[in-house]
Design a protein around this motif. Structure first.
Motif, short mmCIF file in Angstrom:
data_model
loop_
_atom_site.label_atom_id
_atom_site.label_comp_id
_atom_site.label_asym_id
_atom_site.label_seq_id
_atom_site.Cartn_x
_atom_site.Cartn_y
_atom_site.Cartn_z
N GLY A 454 0.81 -1.21 0.00
CA GLY A 454 0.00 0.00 0.00
C GLY A 454 0.84 1.26 0.00
O GLY A 454 0.76 2.09 -0.92
N ASP A 500 -7.28 -5.99 -3.04
CA ASP A 500 -7.54 -4.88 -3.95
C ASP A 500 -6.31 -3.96 -3.94
O ASP A 500 -6.04 -3.30 -2.93
CB ASP A 500 -8.77 -4.10 -3.48
N THR A 503 -6.65 -0.30 -2.56
CA THR A 503 -6.92 0.02 -1.15
C THR A 503 -6.07 -0.76 -0.17
O THR A 503 -6.15 -0.52 1.04
CB THR A 503 -8.40 -0.24 -0.82
N LEU A 527 -6.50 -3.72 5.45
CA LEU A 527 -7.28 -2.92 4.50
C LEU A 527 -7.13 -3.54 3.12
O LEU A 527 -6.03 -3.92 2.72
CB LEU A 527 -6.78 -1.47 4.46
N GLY A 528 -8.25 -3.65 2.40
CA GLY A 528 -8.19 -4.12 1.03
C GLY A 528 -8.00 -5.61 0.85
O GLY A 528 -7.84 -6.09 -0.28
#
Length: 561
Positions: A454, A500, A503, A527-528
């Motif tokens: 990320g 993802d 994200t 997250l994601g």
């Protein structure tokens, strides 16, 4: 026969570092059965992964789950953060081998060196073993949510052989021979390698150095040769400033095995030191010696109190405080001469230390008294200026006024992002150092892999996503000799992470109370992340660990040489 799982139209990052491609992936019996476009297969569960990325599960090469795994086979929070394989026993801080008479000593040492609660360890550890082989047998019986590879630990082996003398002196040739025999037995039982530490920050109960810190060069050399007696094993060491890379290169040459070096973190007050180590590691590799530097993609930030001040415990001037508690500790912290010695040491240059007197990077997180609430979320540097005090005096005075219950946080190392980016992309570095399972009340970097993808890939563009995936998966698998994981290939174990890329990351840490006795730890949410599978069984989804997650992990005991 239908497959167990079919993931359709995922963007596949296969772990090799090659370009991603859109394809389906089918799983049967815990293995990847097929990868290809529009696979003509049926499955019990079909997931439309259009727009999502699929990669091998993260291999976390630096964890400390040795104690936690005995009461928590889910090794929270790692599975929900994409980790499907964990190497435990790093730094040699293991709980096996361990005689019953040494259990209390071992737990007290872990309380100090790894920031663990003694009450949690006493209530939680299931001592159904003495030898390393018996420990592995217990892990196999109990199962785990992730695959495990286990180091045999230097401090545990030293304590088994030398007892109290393990923290008092160098070993005799006869004692070294007995340690070597234990390591050969552990390797034959399935250890992934041998782990040690010479770091001055690694102290046991009362500030006494952890046993491995007293080992001679001859002992280190003899034990790595014992590890490699059948041609296998990885030697892992958290090195102190007095342990040169040249000695580690000699160890790699003697054993013919990889040497994993921790903890290579950037220090703003001595910015060239970590790169000098990496230059030496590169030179060793050019001579055919396999040295790898463990680096972190996370800033090292710790919460602490002055009753348990891990960031400063490596300072020589702080050593008199380590065995003290209660009134005796408070009296020493109030002593002007003690404070002067600490200030003097912080003002002097050092090759490596956790805390370097950067008071603008130390904050009050939580005051114990209502009248001090306005100090929260402000730096010690700012508060000391306001009060017209020296920063050390301000911090100690505040802590003493609150009976050492004030919670501080310090950003210690790895805060220069340009420098950290260089560490992450070095050809002989391994992104690692989550320390998952340790320092539970101080920090939580178990989501390091999600942070790499990320922050460093999407936000900073330091490397491609394909390269980040390679560094989190197949790179570690190749070092350890794990032949059927780390790459998405037909026939390999179905360790999978579906996420993802837009994200993916880790959320801010928060405190949860799920340790034995209801004690607290820091927890980080993913997250994601859309799904995590270990050997084809789903252990986590977008909400975290799934209900009644299967203990699908394998105890890894066979490694390629």
């Amino acid at each position: 026969m239908s497959d167990d799982l079919l993931i359709r139209s995922a963007t596949i990052y296969d772990g090799s570092g090659g370009e991603p491609f859109v394809a389906d992936l089918a799983v049967r019996g815990g293995r990847i059965r097929a990868i290809g476009k529009s696979l003509p297969v049926d499955a019990a569960r079909v997931i439309d992964a259009g727009g999502l990325a699929l990669m091998p599960g993260i291999i976390d090469s630096h964890t400390h789950f040795d104690a936690q795994i005995t009461w928590d086979p889910y090794v929270r929070p790692s599975p929900a953060l994409g980790v499907t394989t964990a190497a435990i026993g790093n730094c040699g801080f293991t709980i096996a081998p361990c005689r019953p008479a040494d259990r209390e000593r071992t737990m007290r040492n872990l309380t100090q060196v790894e920031g663990m609660s003694l009450d949690v360890l006493r209530q939680g550890i299931r001592w159904e073993f003495e030898t390393f082989a018996e420990y592995l047998a217990q892990l196999k019986r109990g199962g785990s949510a992730v695959n495990l590879a286990c180091y045999v630990g230097h401090s545990s082996v030293r304590t088994w052989v030398m007892g109290d003398a393990a923290v008092q002196r160098e070993a005799t040739p006869e004692e070294i021979a007995r340690m070597a025999a234990l390591i050969r037995e552990a390797m034959d039982a399935g250890a992934v390698g041998f782990a040690s530490s010479t770091s001055p920050a690694h102290n046991g109960e009362g500030g006494i150095p952890m046993p491995s810190r007293l080992a001679s060069e001859a002992e280190h050399l003899a034990l790595i040769e014992a590890m490699a007696h059948r041609g296998g094993g990885v030697y892992m060491v958290t090195k102190g400033g007095e342990m040169p890379v040249a000695l580690l290169e000699q160890m790699a040459a003697r054993s013919g095995r990889p040497v994993m070096i921790a903890a290579l973190l950037h220090n703003g007050t001595n910015p060239g030191a970590v790169f000098a180590d990496l230059d030496a590691i590169s030179a060793a590799n050019a001579r055919g010696r396999r040295l790898i530097g463990q680096v972190s993609c996370c800033p090292l930030t710790m919460e602490f109190t002055l009753a348990s001040p891990y960031p400063v415990e490596g300072l020589a001037s702080w050593q008199p405080a380590l065995p003290l508690e209660g009134a005796a500790l408070r009296a020493l912290l109030a002593d002007p001469q003690f404070r002067t010695r600490v200030r003097t040491e912080l003002a002097a240059p050092a090759t490596f230390r956790l805390f370097n007197g950067e008071w603008d990077k130390v904050q009050v997180v939580e005051a114990a008294q209502e009248r001090h609430r306005e100090l929260e979320q402000k730096s010690i540097a700012e508060l000391a200026r306001r009060a017209g005090k020296d920063p050390l005096d301000f911090m100690l005075d505040l802590a003493l006024d609150e009976d050492l219950a004030t919670i501080f946080t310090a950003q210690l190392l790895n805060s220069d992002e340009a420098a950290v980016g260089r560490l992450l992309t070095h050809p002989h570095s391994l992104v690692s150092l989550s320390d998952a399972g340790a320092h539970l009340t101080f920090f939580n970097d178990a989501g390091f892999g999600l942070h790499l993808m990320g922050h460093w890939v999407r936000e900073r563009g330091v490397m491609s996503l394909a390269e980040a995936v390679r560094r989190l998966t197949s790179q570690s698998a190749a070092i350890f000799g794990i032949v059927d994981r780390g790459l998405l290939r037909e026939g390999n174990a179905a360790d999978l992470l579906l996420f993802d890329p837009a994200t993916v990351g880790r959320a801010k840490a928060r405190r949860v109370h799920d340790l034995p006795g209801g004690m607290a730890r820091l927890h980080t949410d993913a997250l994601g992340v859309h799904g995590v599978w270990v050997n084809g069984a789903q252990v986590a989804d977008g909400r975290g660990l799934v209900d009644k997650a299967p203990l699908a992990g394998e105890l890894l005991t066979r490694f390629a040489h």
